[in-house]
Design a protein around this motif. Structure first.
Motif, PDB file in Angstrom:
ATOM      1  N   GLU A  49       0.838  -1.205   0.000  1.00 31.87           N
ATOM      2  CA  GLU A  49       0.000   0.000   0.000  1.00 31.87           C
ATOM      3  C   GLU A  49       0.872   1.254   0.000  1.00 31.87           C
ATOM      4  O   GLU A  49       0.602   2.224  -0.711  1.00 31.87           O
ATOM      5  N   LYS A  50       1.971   1.210   0.788  1.00 32.43           N
ATOM      6  CA  LYS A  50       2.879   2.368   0.858  1.00 32.43           C
ATOM      7  C   LYS A  50       3.527   2.632  -0.512  1.00 32.43           C
ATOM      8  O   LYS A  50       3.660   3.778  -0.943  1.00 32.43           O
ATOM      9  N   GLY A  54       3.088   6.047  -2.692  1.00 33.78           N
ATOM     10  CA  GLY A  54       4.261   6.790  -3.151  1.00 33.78           C
ATOM     11  C   GLY A  54       4.224   7.023  -4.651  1.00 33.78           C
ATOM     12  O   GLY A  54       4.885   7.925  -5.168  1.00 33.78           O
ATOM     13  N   LEU A  55       3.486   6.204  -5.360  1.00 29.99           N
ATOM     14  CA  LEU A  55       3.407   6.335  -6.822  1.00 29.99           C
ATOM     15  C   LEU A  55       2.136   7.076  -7.242  1.00 29.99           C
ATOM     16  O   LEU A  55       1.726   7.040  -8.397  1.00 29.99           O
ATOM     17  N   GLY A  56       1.520   7.735  -6.271  1.00 29.45           N
ATOM     18  CA  GLY A  56       0.401   8.629  -6.586  1.00 29.45           C
ATOM     19  C   GLY A  56      -0.968   7.980  -6.578  1.00 29.45           C
ATOM     20  O   GLY A  56      -1.957   8.603  -6.985  1.00 29.45           O
ATOM     21  N   VAL A  57      -1.048   6.733  -6.121  1.00 31.45           N
ATOM     22  CA  VAL A  57      -2.340   6.032  -6.132  1.00 31.45           C
ATOM     23  C   VAL A  57      -3.095   6.338  -4.833  1.00 31.45           C
ATOM     24  O   VAL A  57      -2.509   6.306  -3.750  1.00 31.45           O
ATOM     25  N   VAL A 142       5.549   0.306 -14.016  1.00 37.29           N
ATOM     26  CA  VAL A 142       4.831   1.102 -15.033  1.00 37.29           C
ATOM     27  C   VAL A 142       4.441   2.459 -14.431  1.00 37.29           C
ATOM     28  O   VAL A 142       4.639   3.521 -15.043  1.00 37.29           O
ATOM     29  N   LEU A 143       3.922   2.406 -13.202  1.00 36.58           N
ATOM     30  CA  LEU A 143       3.506   3.661 -12.554  1.00 36.58           C
ATOM     31  C   LEU A 143       4.706   4.565 -12.336  1.00 36.58           C
ATOM     32  O   LEU A 143       4.649   5.773 -12.592  1.00 36.58           O
ATOM     33  N   GLN A 147       5.222   8.367 -13.458  1.00 37.19           N
ATOM     34  CA  GLN A 147       5.285   9.424 -12.444  1.00 37.19           C
ATOM     35  C   GLN A 147       6.612  10.184 -12.542  1.00 37.19           C
ATOM     36  O   GLN A 147       6.642  11.410 -12.540  1.00 37.19           O
ATOM     37  N   ALA A 148       7.717   9.447 -12.645  1.00 38.14           N
ATOM     38  CA  ALA A 148       9.053  10.068 -12.638  1.00 38.14           C
ATOM     39  C   ALA A 148       9.238  11.011 -13.821  1.00 38.14           C
ATOM     40  O   ALA A 148       9.970  11.996 -13.731  1.00 38.14           O
ATOM     41  N   GLN A 149       8.570  10.701 -14.925  1.00 36.81           N
ATOM     42  CA  GLN A 149       8.775  11.528 -16.138  1.00 36.81           C
ATOM     43  C   GLN A 149       7.562  12.413 -16.439  1.00 36.81           C
ATOM     44  O   GLN A 149       7.477  12.992 -17.505  1.00 36.81           O
ATOM     45  N   ARG A 150       6.661  12.481 -15.455  1.00 37.21           N
ATOM     46  CA  ARG A 150       5.421  13.259 -15.613  1.00 37.21           C
ATOM     47  C   ARG A 150       4.693  12.908 -16.916  1.00 37.21           C
ATOM     48  O   ARG A 150       4.203  13.777 -17.646  1.00 37.21           O
TER      49      ARG A 150
END
Ligand SMILES: C[C@H](N)C(=O)N[C@@H](Cc1c[nH]cn1)C(=O)O
Ligand code: ZN
Ligand code: ZN
Length: 478
Positions: A49-50, A54-57, A142-143, A147-150
């Motif tokens: 879950e953490k 952290g990946l915006g979910v 994938v997330l 996320q890292a590259q917007r």
């Protein structure tokens, strides 16, 4: 719509980081079938879950209640629900995976510690590497790449991860039905994607449109008030183990034929055109030997062997609880034994129509033995078989993704294993469910030295991401 090139580049560039994430996941001993590891299984749920957060979910840990396991009352590991994106113009894909694993001890025959991910010869060894932590980490990769590259994700995503799949997904079916009725987390889901099975061989990616169901049983036999000395009581008393072995020997023949009346006859024979499907599959008896680690196929006829897994039921004997199994010789008569076996089910078989046949047969065979021991048949868990429509856009998106990444057309397979939640999603949400396997046939899921090839992990991550782009593209194409 091909995947964003920056997504694909990021995956190649960050392979080491992704392997480390898988190592972190493998290290957590989330063995759902052993009460001693329940806390760690729950900890794995919190870890996952953490990661998602952290990946915006947007996430929620959902309590599934309690169970009694090995005489203990235990909290069930939580289901993790997740939501990312709510754009009404985009399709919504629901991803399922399980964060629990099968038991593993190095003494079972592992070359290395099962809970330390070891990379050797481009293969990642560790419990859960292919089943099912690798594929779940694939989704996280994938997330992260987006996320890292917007980068904007091409679809809305929903997640449902559970921690009880390896022991029958207790509590999950009712939970999904309740959540679906509540119309919150699963609202607007257009399709489901599950990555929790394997290619048919070690060469060709697969798309899976069928699963066998399962009915799991224990035959409990007891008699003496305690374990007895075989020198003092042998040939004086009815022995539970002798009764049990006799009963277990009446379940299945050496050639795989199920001996319980009414089970085999429920299944229609294959038509000529169906057999042709199996003939066309990129599969050989040598593949069975490669995956099984020995030349032990039941037949030399490829179609017979593959149908044994994909379209016929099978009965396997798993073990005997309470039997002496240590090295050396102990002259004991065990007082209480439980023989475990399961039947993999195919349409139209269900646990509901199979369990009564099994119970009645074993009871009648036991009655013929005139034993003074006590016997009862216990059905612990089950799930129905599932078959999907491969002409749906969900399968088409996955086919395009596989061809784009692997440069190869997939095999269309039915899987011999069981993922009961598949049918629950299909029936409850009324949408198409796709099985998109990441690992290969020789990964050794549930076995010793389970592995995931590095290329399957990295290219597999690309397939999962590319599939989302293809889902979006097909929506545009109408
Ligand atoms: C196919 C999937 N990865 C899997 O291994 N499922 C298990 C599910 C199960 C059912 N009872 C216990 N485990 C399987 O098919 O054995
Ligand atoms: Zn699995
Ligand atoms: Zn499994």
């Amino acid at each position: 719509m091909t995947a964003h090139p920056d997504f694909l580049k990021y995956v190649d560039k960050h392979a080491d980081k992704f392997v480390q994430r898988l190592a972190d996941a493998v290290q957590i001993k989330s063995i759902s079938g052993d009460a001693a590891y329940r806390e760690e299984t729950i900890a794995m749920g919190h870890w996952l879950e953490k990661q998602l957060k952290g990946l915006g979910v947007t996430t929620a840990l959902k309590d599934l209640g309690q169970q009694t396991l090995q005489g203990q009352r235990l909290d069930l590991p939580p289901a993790i629900l997740g939501k990312l994106g709510d754009d009404p113009k985009k399709r919504t894909v629901l991803i399922y995976g399980h964060y629990d694993v099968q038991p593993a001890l190095q003494s079972d025959g592992w070359a290395t510690d099962p809970f330390t991910l070891v990379e050797k010869d481009e293969k990642l060894y560790g419990r859960g590497s292919t089943d099912d932590k690798g594929p779940i980490m694939g989704w996280l990769n994938v997330l992260e790449a987006h996320q890292a590259q917007r980068l904007e994700l091409p679809v809305n995503l929903r997640f449902c991860f559970e921690g009880m799949e390896e022991t029958g997904s207790e509590g999950l079916e009712a939970f999904i039905e309740k959540e679906a009725a509540a119309g919150e987390w699963f609202n607007g889901v257009d399709c489901v994607c599950i990555s929790d099975n394997y290619w048919l061989n070690t060469r060709t990616p697969a798309l899976t449109y069928g699963l066998r169901g399962i009915a799991y049983f224990a035959i409990n036999v007891s008699g003496p008030g305690q374990d007895l000395h075989s020198g003092l009581f042998g040939r004086m008393v009815h022995e539970p183990m002798t009764d049990l072995i006799k009963l277990m020997s009446k379940l299945v023949d050496h050639d795989g034929q199920i001996l319980i009346p009414g089970i085999e006859s429920m299944v229609a024979p294959p038509t000529e055109s169906e057999i042709e499907l199996y003939t066309k599959m990129d599969y050989s008896i040598a593949d069975v030997a490669e995956a099984a680690g020995a030349s032990i196929a039941l037949s030399d006829h490829k179609e017979t062997v593959i149908m044994g897994r994909m379209r016929y039921p099978s009965l396997s004997l798993h073990g005997i609880q309470g039997a002496f199994s240590e090295p050396g010789g102990k002259t004991v008569i065990p007082s209480k034994v439980a023989g475990k076996f399961s039947i993999r089910l195919v349409p139209p078989q269900t646990p509901e129509n199979v369990v009564p046949l099994v119970t009645a047969y074993i009871e009648s065979e036991f009655a013929k033995m005139n034993s003074k021991n006590k016997m009862n048949v216990e059905h612990s868990h089950g799930g129905k078989p599932w078959v999907a429509d491969i002409n749906h856009w969900n399968f088409e998106a996955a086919r395009r993704a596989i061809e784009a990444v692997w440069n190869k057309s997939p095999d269309y397979t039915r899987e011999g294993g069981s993922i009961p939640v598949t049918l629950t999603f299909a029936e409850t949400l009324g949408v198409n469910v796709l099985l998109l396997p990441m690992g290969r046939s020789d990964d050794g899921a549930h076995s010793t030295n389970e592995k995931l090839d590095l290329s399957n992990f990295i290219e597999g991550t690309k397939v999962l991401g590319t599939y989302l782009y293809e889902v979006a593209q097909l929506a545009r194409e109408g």
